[in-house]
Design a protein around this motif. Structure first.
Motif, PDB file in Angstrom:
ATOM      1  N   SER A  78       3.490  -7.425  10.390  1.00  0.00           N
ATOM      2  CA  SER A  78       2.426  -6.508   9.973  1.00  0.00           C
ATOM      3  C   SER A  78       1.643  -5.972  11.164  1.00  0.00           C
ATOM      4  CB  SER A  78       1.475  -7.225   9.011  1.00  0.00           C
ATOM      5  OG  SER A  78       0.944  -8.396   9.611  1.00  0.00           O
ATOM      6  N   SER A  79       1.722  -6.650  12.311  1.00  0.00           N
ATOM      7  CA  SER A  79       1.019  -6.186  13.510  1.00  0.00           C
ATOM      8  C   SER A  79       1.679  -4.956  14.128  1.00  0.00           C
ATOM      9  CB  SER A  79       0.964  -7.315  14.553  1.00  0.00           C
ATOM     10  OG  SER A  79       2.269  -7.740  14.905  1.00  0.00           O
ATOM     11  N   HIS A  81       2.705  -1.237  14.091  1.00  0.00           N
ATOM     12  CA  HIS A  81       2.163  -0.062  13.408  1.00  0.00           C
ATOM     13  C   HIS A  81       3.183   0.570  12.478  1.00  0.00           C
ATOM     14  CE1 HIS A  81      -0.944  -0.442  16.499  1.00  0.00           C
ATOM     15  NE2 HIS A  81      -1.682   0.366  15.771  1.00  0.00           N
ATOM     16  N   SER A  84       3.484  -1.463   9.228  1.00  0.00           N
ATOM     17  CA  SER A  84       2.237  -1.363   8.473  1.00  0.00           C
ATOM     18  C   SER A  84       2.165  -0.033   7.731  1.00  0.00           C
ATOM     19  CB  SER A  84       1.050  -1.507   9.429  1.00  0.00           C
ATOM     20  OG  SER A  84      -0.162  -1.301   8.753  1.00  0.00           O
ATOM     21  N   PHE A 108       5.240  -8.980   4.400  1.00  0.00           N
ATOM     22  CA  PHE A 108       5.483  -8.869   5.834  1.00  0.00           C
ATOM     23  C   PHE A 108       5.889 -10.229   6.388  1.00  0.00           C
ATOM     24  CE2 PHE A 108       2.534  -5.437   4.868  1.00  0.00           C
ATOM     25  CZ  PHE A 108       3.132  -4.359   5.518  1.00  0.00           C
TER      26      PHE A 108
END
Length: 347
Positions: A78-79, A81, A84, A108
């Protein structure tokens, strides 16, 4: 519970009237496994025609089905981009493209080991009607996909293809063309031949393996005066990608190009900022995000080869719904979409 005589039409009578097997009627009533919408409606029509006492329950089951399918998506960290943003696009597409509105369950993976992927697959398979995942190819993942598919839950490969025999399909871009386009850009834009670095997340991602192979192949065929260096591995981790890039800049001050074929672009950009890259360095990476867009505008990178997220999500949701509704279908859907090329001139 066994049905006795003198109690009105039985499940056997309903099966005969609908032209299906007894097991199919049982699956519709008890949700033991998926049945196509058309078959379920035939079972309901037969039950209502015969006055079967559980016809109302069958109708409830069909109402549940038409309330919208539940689609599961397993994405990478999820970190990152890109993932996300992709998660949000998949949620919106599932909600708007399916009528009545479907529900997206997006998970995620902050741990990318095969064991964590398998655990998430089994967890999500209990909550959804179909699954799509981004994962490295591994025997444990293939085994889980085969098992979950056998239970009636279609599983799709997203972004990177998978070798599981029962995988219902792949939706992504043509990574052979991606690799060759990156090689063309570096060999064409570079002011002079020199050394070229390559960073991938892992060779177990089939998309990255194919992209790297075609990248090297292009240089061998059209630009042999360049030297493509040994590939560096980032494990899709921002900090590892940063360290790998800093080491690359330190060891090769005459570097002319870098191709980031996997995740971790945020770390690469930080390294390029901190590591004093040589003048004229050409950098090509994947996927337009807020971070890579800004890097293009500031001319810290030269080209971004990007997945068309909205188109990708639309094709994937369509394929997943089709697989849910048509359990009899066989074969794997291969859906390769064109990628989008961004430069400082067109962002």
């Amino acid at each position: 519970m066994m049905e006795g005589s003198g109690m009105g039409p039985t499940m056997t009578d309903v099966a005969r009237e609908a032209g299906v097997g007894l097991a199919t009627v049982d699956r519709v009533i008890n949700k033991r496994a998926s049945v196509s919408q058309e078959t379920a409606e035939r079972v309901l029509a037969a039950a209502e025609k015969l006055g079967f006492r559980r016809a109302s329950l069958i109708r409830d089951r069909l109402d549940e089905r038409t309330a919208g399918y539940r689609l599961g998506f397993i994405l990478q960290k999820s970190s990152t981009h890109f993932y996300s943003e992709l998660g949000s696009v998949l949620e919106a597409t599932t909600r708007t493209q399916m009528q009545p509105a479907g529900k997206a369950l997006v998970a995620f993976l902050d741990e990318l080991t095969p064991e964590h992927v398998v655990a998430k697959l089994y967890e999500l398979s209990k909550k959804v009607d179909a699954i799509a995942l981004v994962a490295a190819d591994h025997p444990l993942v293939s085994q889980a996909i085969d098992d979950i598919t056998a239970r009636g839950i279609p599983v799709f490969a997203l972004i990177s293809d998978l070798t599981a025999v029962s995988c219902s399909g792949y939706v992504g871009i043509d990574h052979r063309k991606v690799g060759r386009t990156a090689a063309w850009a570096i060999s064409t834009i570079s002011p002079a031949p020199g050394k070229v670095g390559v960073i991938v997340g892992s060779h177990r991602y089939l998309c990255q393996e194919q992209s790297e192979m075609s990248f090297r192949s292009y240089f061998r065929e059209f630009a042999p005066q360049f030297q493509v260096l040994e590939t560096l591995i980032s494990l899709e981790d921002i900090h590892l990608a940063q360290s790998a890039t800093l080491e690359l800049l330190k060891q090769h001050p005459d570097l002319t190009g870098i191709y980031i074929a996997g995740g971790g672009i945020e770390g690469v950009l930080q390294a390029l900022k901190d590591g004093n890259p040589p003048p004229g360095l050409v950098t090509v990476c994947l996927d337009l995000t807020a971070v890579t867009r800004q890097a293009l505008i500031e001319r810290r990178i030269n080209m971004v080869l990007s997945h068309p997220q909205e188109w990708l999500a639309s094709r994937l949701v369509e394929a997943m719904v089709t697989a849910i509704q048509d359990k009899a279908a066989r074969g794997s859907l291969q859906n390769s979409l064109p990628f989008i090329t961004y430069t400082p001139a067109n962002v």
